[in-house]
Design an enzyme around this catalytic site. Structure first.
Site, mmCIF file in Angstrom:
data_model
loop_
_atom_site.group_PDB
_atom_site.id
_atom_site.type_symbol
_atom_site.label_atom_id
_atom_site.label_comp_id
_atom_site.label_asym_id
_atom_site.label_seq_id
_atom_site.Cartn_x
_atom_site.Cartn_y
_atom_site.Cartn_z
ATOM 1 N N CYS A 108 0.864 -1.183 0.000
ATOM 2 C CA CYS A 108 0.000 0.000 0.000
ATOM 3 C C CYS A 108 0.902 1.235 0.000
ATOM 4 O O CYS A 108 1.680 1.451 0.927
ATOM 5 C CB CYS A 108 -0.899 -0.030 1.240
ATOM 6 S SG CYS A 108 -1.946 1.416 1.395
ATOM 7 N N CYS A 122 -10.802 10.685 8.184
ATOM 8 C CA CYS A 122 -9.459 10.196 7.829
ATOM 9 C C CYS A 122 -8.383 11.019 8.539
ATOM 10 O O CYS A 122 -8.370 12.247 8.450
ATOM 11 C CB CYS A 122 -9.265 10.265 6.321
ATOM 12 S SG CYS A 122 -7.633 9.716 5.780
ATOM 13 N N GLY A 164 -2.392 10.421 0.733
ATOM 14 C CA GLY A 164 -2.519 11.225 -0.474
ATOM 15 C C GLY A 164 -3.615 10.775 -1.409
ATOM 16 O O GLY A 164 -4.172 9.690 -1.277
ATOM 17 N N GLU A 165 -3.935 11.642 -2.348
ATOM 18 C CA GLU A 165 -4.984 11.391 -3.342
ATOM 19 C C GLU A 165 -4.287 11.275 -4.709
ATOM 20 O O GLU A 165 -3.799 12.276 -5.250
ATOM 21 C CB GLU A 165 -5.990 12.553 -3.301
ATOM 22 C CG GLU A 165 -6.925 12.652 -4.482
ATOM 23 C CD GLU A 165 -7.632 11.341 -4.828
ATOM 24 O OE1 GLU A 165 -8.190 10.687 -3.948
ATOM 25 O OE2 GLU A 165 -7.609 10.972 -6.019
ATOM 26 N N SER A 196 -6.975 4.111 -5.956
ATOM 27 C CA SER A 196 -8.159 4.483 -5.172
ATOM 28 C C SER A 196 -8.278 5.991 -5.134
ATOM 29 O O SER A 196 -7.315 6.695 -4.864
ATOM 30 C CB SER A 196 -8.023 3.922 -3.757
ATOM 31 O OG SER A 196 -9.119 4.324 -2.957
ATOM 32 N N SER A 219 -13.721 5.961 -3.658
ATOM 33 C CA SER A 219 -14.103 6.172 -2.253
ATOM 34 C C SER A 219 -15.431 6.914 -2.232
ATOM 35 O O SER A 219 -15.464 8.138 -2.278
ATOM 36 C CB SER A 219 -13.018 6.977 -1.535
ATOM 37 O OG SER A 219 -11.869 6.172 -1.347
ATOM 38 N N LEU A 220 -16.507 6.168 -2.158
ATOM 39 C CA LEU A 220 -17.845 6.755 -2.299
ATOM 40 C C LEU A 220 -18.373 7.280 -0.957
ATOM 41 O O LEU A 220 -18.639 8.462 -0.811
ATOM 42 C CB LEU A 220 -18.792 5.704 -2.888
ATOM 43 C CG LEU A 220 -20.069 6.236 -3.499
ATOM 44 C CD1 LEU A 220 -19.778 7.086 -4.709
ATOM 45 C CD2 LEU A 220 -20.997 5.080 -3.871
ATOM 46 N N ASN A 295 -12.224 2.697 11.073
ATOM 47 C CA ASN A 295 -11.131 2.543 12.034
ATOM 48 C C ASN A 295 -11.159 3.782 12.909
ATOM 49 O O ASN A 295 -10.859 4.875 12.448
ATOM 50 C CB ASN A 295 -9.796 2.433 11.311
ATOM 51 C CG ASN A 295 -9.702 1.149 10.515
ATOM 52 O OD1 ASN A 295 -10.055 0.078 11.003
ATOM 53 N ND2 ASN A 295 -9.263 1.251 9.270
ATOM 54 N N CYS A 338 -6.493 1.588 7.248
ATOM 55 C CA CYS A 338 -6.998 2.635 6.356
ATOM 56 C C CYS A 338 -7.251 3.925 7.116
ATOM 57 O O CYS A 338 -7.900 3.924 8.158
ATOM 58 C CB CYS A 338 -8.326 2.214 5.735
ATOM 59 S SG CYS A 338 -8.199 0.775 4.725
#
Ligand code: SAH
Length: 360
Positions: A108, A122, A164-165, A196, A219-220, A295, A338
């Site tokens: 990951c 997040c 990050g995105e 993702s 990521s909905l 989480n 996550c």
């Protein structure tokens, strides 16, 4: 005397390195040898590249660098997950995670230092964005993990689900994927890579035209515009409806499906009505749903639903013929799960930094 920085092999696709070698008056096939050393054997010291002539090695060492993140610390979870804290050339730090036996082996990987998306649940989002990673820093995480874990010859998957995105750092991310795909390096197949994203629409439209196309995860996390505006702030710019329309148009090969990630937050988006709305929203899209029970972390103002509620939600989806999985949270004891990746920001004031650390 001022010397300009040496070009970094880690940031180069093979053809670029070939051109750079030719420009120095050397045959291009040495580029393939260098790629093999760097990616297949984890060697980043030109002096050790024994199939290159001694003089050439010395010249290359003077002409190029091979930037590689340093391992500051690694932690193993009880479940085998390993988290690596890596230091980049400018001292900034990122995290990468190894998740074994899912049943595949998965790396990951992060795409930015921090993240600008500020999703409400997040921890990385709380850090804010510091900077984009370079292609070499993105692909370099894979090199370092493979080397550290003794997996240079092993098969593994890559998920761009770290800090990050990825679609907010589009060019570097796509270049990193092309580097990882090179047949003289890791030779990663696109089917072993998953990107993702929260759905940065213009970038998603661009992704739809790429020759090298990773699997797509969205990521909905919400089923109404209002709910998603609150949880995933970029929705205020690129709304749920537009995002799902783009997913409908997204080119998929036979048997390929888009994964929809849905973090479950107790009493916020985990009701039976939410589940039924989700079914309707995804109607007509080749997709599957991955449920992520939150989480929890200090500083995150949401709660994880009970297993019963998670199962009830999953049941409604599967009763409507959807493929649904519940993500088993891995590495929570080492905060590798996550949304839990967070590193100290060098930009933040000491007080703010302390607050972040205490929240962990
Ligand atoms: N920025 C990308 C890549 C990060 S992937 C994206 O958002 O898709 C990390 C996944 O973990 C995302 O689906 C994210 O929404 C989810 N996540 C973030 N925080 C979480 C938390 N506290 N619990 C469970 N999942 C979380």
């Amino acid at each position: 005397m001022h010397t300009p920085p040496r070009p970094d092999v880690a940031d180069m696709e093979l053809p670029e390195l070939e051109h750079a070698l030719e420009a120095l008056g050397h045959p291009r096939f040495h580029a393939r040898q260098i790629f093999q050393w760097v990616y297949r054997r984890g060697i980043t010291d030109f002096a050790l590249m024994s199939d290159l002539g001694r003089e050439l090695r010395a010249e290359l060492a003077g002409a190029f660098t091979i930037g590689t993140p340093d391992v500051v610390r690694s932690e193993r979870s009880e479940d085998g997950t390993a988290k690596f804290l890596l230091r980049l050339a400018d001292g900034k730090q990122i995290e990468s995670v190894f998740i074994p036996d899912t049943p595949s082996m998965t790396f990951c990987v992060s795409t930015q230092v921090g993240c600008a998306m500020k999703c409400g649940f997040c921890l990385t989002g709380k850090m804010g964005i510091d900077r984009n990673l370079t292609p070499g820093e993105i692909a370099g995480q894979v090199r370092v993990l493979a080397r550290e874990l003794g997996m240079l010859d092993a098969r593994f998957n890559i998920v761009l689900m770290g800090m990050g995105e990825p679609l907010h750092n589009y060019d570097a991310t796509m270049k990193a994927l092309r580097i990882l795909a090179d047949e003289h390096g890791f030779a990663m197949s696109s089917r072993r890579i998953t990107l993702s994203t929260v759905g940065v629409l213009p970038a998603l439209e661009r992704l739809a035209t790429e020759p090298f196309m990773p699997n797509l995860a969205i990521s909905l996390h919400a089923t109404t515009e209002d709910q998603r505006d609150m949880l995933v702030p970029i929705n205020r710019k690129y709304g749920l409806k537009e995002l799902l329309d783009a997913c409908r148009r997204f080119p998929l090969k036979r048997r390929e499906r888009i994964t929809f990630e849905y973090v479950l937050l107790r009493d916020v988006n985990d009701t039976p009505e939410d589940a039924r709305r989700l079914v309707r929203l995804l109607n007509g899209i080749k997709g599957k749903v991955n449920l992520l029970p939150l989480n929890e972390a200090a500083g995150i103002p949401f709660e994880r639903p009970s297993d019963d509620r998670v199962n009830r939600f999953a049941r409604i989806l599967s009763d409507h013929g959807m493929t649904v999985s519940v993500r088993k949270s891995r590495g929570r004891d080492i905060r590798a799960a996550c949304g839990q990746l967070i590193t100290e920001s060098t930009r933040k004031a000491p007080g703010a930094r302390l607050a972040l650390l205490m929240e962990r």
